[in-house]
Motif scaffolding. Structure first.
Motif, PDB file in Angstrom:
ATOM      1  N   VAL A  62       0.853  -1.189   0.000  1.00 44.73           N
ATOM      2  CA  VAL A  62       0.000   0.000   0.000  1.00 44.73           C
ATOM      3  C   VAL A  62       0.888   1.238   0.000  1.00 44.73           C
ATOM      4  CG1 VAL A  62      -1.842   1.259   1.172  1.00 44.73           C
ATOM      5  CG2 VAL A  62      -1.752  -1.241   1.328  1.00 44.73           C
ATOM      6  N   LEU A  63       0.762   2.075  -1.024  1.00 46.58           N
ATOM      7  CA  LEU A  63       1.547   3.300  -1.101  1.00 46.58           C
ATOM      8  C   LEU A  63       0.738   4.430  -0.465  1.00 46.58           C
ATOM      9  CD1 LEU A  63       2.986   3.062  -4.732  1.00 46.58           C
ATOM     10  CD2 LEU A  63       3.958   2.215  -2.583  1.00 46.58           C
ATOM     11  N   ALA A  64       1.147   4.845   0.725  1.00 48.39           N
ATOM     12  CA  ALA A  64       0.457   5.905   1.461  1.00 48.39           C
ATOM     13  C   ALA A  64       1.385   7.108   1.553  1.00 48.39           C
ATOM     14  CB  ALA A  64       0.065   5.413   2.849  1.00 48.39           C
ATOM     15  N   LEU A  65       1.612   7.747   0.406  1.00 58.26           N
ATOM     16  CA  LEU A  65       2.613   8.808   0.312  1.00 58.26           C
ATOM     17  C   LEU A  65       2.005  10.195   0.149  1.00 58.26           C
ATOM     18  CD1 LEU A  65       5.166   6.964  -1.988  1.00 58.26           C
ATOM     19  CD2 LEU A  65       5.218   7.192   0.506  1.00 58.26           C
ATOM     20  N   GLY A  66       0.708  10.326   0.334  1.00 57.75           N
ATOM     21  CA  GLY A  66       0.088  11.631   0.189  1.00 57.75           C
ATOM     22  C   GLY A  66      -0.076  12.005  -1.273  1.00 57.75           C
ATOM     23  N   THR A  67      -0.683  13.159  -1.518  1.00 58.19           N
ATOM     24  CA  THR A  67      -0.989  13.570  -2.889  1.00 58.19           C
ATOM     25  C   THR A  67      -0.198  14.799  -3.320  1.00 58.19           C
ATOM     26  OG1 THR A  67      -2.883  14.818  -2.019  1.00 58.19           O
ATOM     27  CG2 THR A  67      -3.311  12.581  -2.821  1.00 58.19           C
ATOM     28  N   THR A  68       0.924  15.038  -2.681  1.00 59.49           N
ATOM     29  CA  THR A  68       1.798  16.119  -3.125  1.00 59.49           C
ATOM     30  C   THR A  68       2.519  15.691  -4.399  1.00 59.49           C
ATOM     31  OG1 THR A  68       3.637  15.287  -1.804  1.00 59.49           O
ATOM     32  CG2 THR A  68       2.151  16.856  -0.739  1.00 59.49           C
ATOM     33  N   VAL A  69       3.137  16.649  -5.068  1.00 55.69           N
ATOM     34  CA  VAL A  69       3.887  16.335  -6.291  1.00 55.69           C
ATOM     35  C   VAL A  69       5.008  15.342  -5.987  1.00 55.69           C
ATOM     36  CG1 VAL A  69       5.387  17.274  -8.091  1.00 55.69           C
ATOM     37  CG2 VAL A  69       3.346  18.538  -7.388  1.00 55.69           C
ATOM     38  N   ALA A  70       5.743  15.587  -4.898  1.00 53.36           N
ATOM     39  CA  ALA A  70       6.834  14.684  -4.523  1.00 53.36           C
ATOM     40  C   ALA A  70       6.309  13.302  -4.164  1.00 53.36           C
ATOM     41  CB  ALA A  70       7.614  15.271  -3.346  1.00 53.36           C
ATOM     42  N   GLY A  71       5.145  13.258  -3.528  1.00 52.40           N
ATOM     43  CA  GLY A  71       4.548  11.968  -3.166  1.00 52.40           C
ATOM     44  C   GLY A  71       4.176  11.155  -4.386  1.00 52.40           C
ATOM     45  N   GLN A  72       3.569  11.808  -5.357  1.00 53.77           N
ATOM     46  CA  GLN A  72       3.175  11.116  -6.585  1.00 53.77           C
ATOM     47  C   GLN A  72       4.390  10.716  -7.423  1.00 53.77           C
ATOM     48  OE1 GLN A  72      -0.120  10.143  -7.273  1.00 53.77           O
ATOM     49  NE2 GLN A  72      -0.060  10.733  -5.111  1.00 53.77           N
ATOM     50  N   THR A  73       5.420  11.556  -7.423  1.00 52.33           N
ATOM     51  CA  THR A  73       6.659  11.227  -8.141  1.00 52.33           C
ATOM     52  C   THR A  73       7.294   9.972  -7.545  1.00 52.33           C
ATOM     53  OG1 THR A  73       7.095  13.547  -8.684  1.00 52.33           O
ATOM     54  CG2 THR A  73       8.967  12.038  -8.750  1.00 52.33           C
ATOM     55  N   THR A  74       7.321   9.907  -6.216  1.00 53.12           N
ATOM     56  CA  THR A  74       7.897   8.749  -5.532  1.00 53.12           C
ATOM     57  C   THR A  74       7.068   7.499  -5.790  1.00 53.12           C
ATOM     58  OG1 THR A  74       8.705  10.241  -3.794  1.00 53.12           O
ATOM     59  CG2 THR A  74       8.713   7.882  -3.313  1.00 53.12           C
ATOM     60  N   ALA A  75       5.746   7.643  -5.760  1.00 56.27           N
ATOM     61  CA  ALA A  75       4.857   6.505  -6.015  1.00 56.27           C
ATOM     62  C   ALA A  75       5.072   5.961  -7.424  1.00 56.27           C
ATOM     63  CB  ALA A  75       3.401   6.921  -5.822  1.00 56.27           C
TER      64      ALA A  75
END
Length: 205
Positions: free
Chosen positions: A146-159
């Motif tokens: 489960v990728l729970a990295l938030g919806t920031t630009v950096a979070g989506q880039t990491t996902a």
């Protein structure tokens, strides 16, 4: 007390204010109020604070498996036999792990990356705990990530990077769904929002 000693003591107070002002959520004014309050109530707050900081400095470490903070090499979550080890929830920081665990929505184990990818800030994959994650996925019999990295630009880039890197593994990859606002970070969400986002998570693969 001569003027030189007075200046040195005042300088130490200013240094303390600068240290607090660098912490999340505290600017110079908030840090100044906090320091002055600590000084005013030094017997109530400052002595216990100093004692607690000393204990944390000497005793707290990062879990060898997930990166959570712990008193032993393996944290309480990873060593809990009641946890479902076949599902790992990936979060940015320890504070996100605590927020997710506090909600009670997740009964598996975690993996703390220690940050998010940010090329402009010089944070590449080698500075995050991505290799540790890959190793866990290959050796621990994991069925879902489960990728729970938030919806920031950096979070989506990491996902997106993780999706590409892990695409060859036979593992279901999901992400948090509704309830997480665009630009939102887990540590600032209430428990009910986290539960809704986890229960309605969507599949990547």
């Amino acid at each position: 007390m001569n003027s030189q000693n007075k200046k040195e003591k005042l300088s130490e107070i200013e240094n303390l204010i600068k240290i607090f002002s660098k912490m999340p959520g505290l600017g110079p004014r908030s840090a100044r109020r906090l320091v002055f309050h600590l000084i005013k109530k030094r017997k109530i707050f400052m002595v216990p604070l100093i004692d607690s900081l000393a204990i944390v400095k000497e005793s707290v470490k990062n879990c060898d498996l997930c990166g959570n903070i712990a008193l032993e090499n393996i944290c309480e979550i990873c060593s809990d036999f009641k946890r479902d080890k076949s599902i790992i929830c990936v979060v940015e920081e320890v504070s996100d792990l605590w927020a997710m665990d506090r909600s009670g929505a997740f009964g598996g184990v975690f993996h703390v990356l220690g940050g998010l990818l940010s090329p402009l800030d010089g944070i590449g994959p080698e500075k995050l705990r991505i290799d540790n994650l890959t190793q866990r996925l290959k050796t621990e019999g994991v069925k879902e990530l489960v990728l729970a990295l938030g919806t920031t630009v950096a979070g989506q880039t990491t996902a997106n990077y993780l999706l590409h890197e892990l695409s060859g593994l036979n593992i279901k990859i999901t992400s948090l769904a509704q309830g997480v606002p665009v630009g939102g970070e887990l540590d600032y969400l209430d428990d009910s929002t986290i539960i809704a986002a986890f229960n309605d998570r969507r599949s990547y693969l």
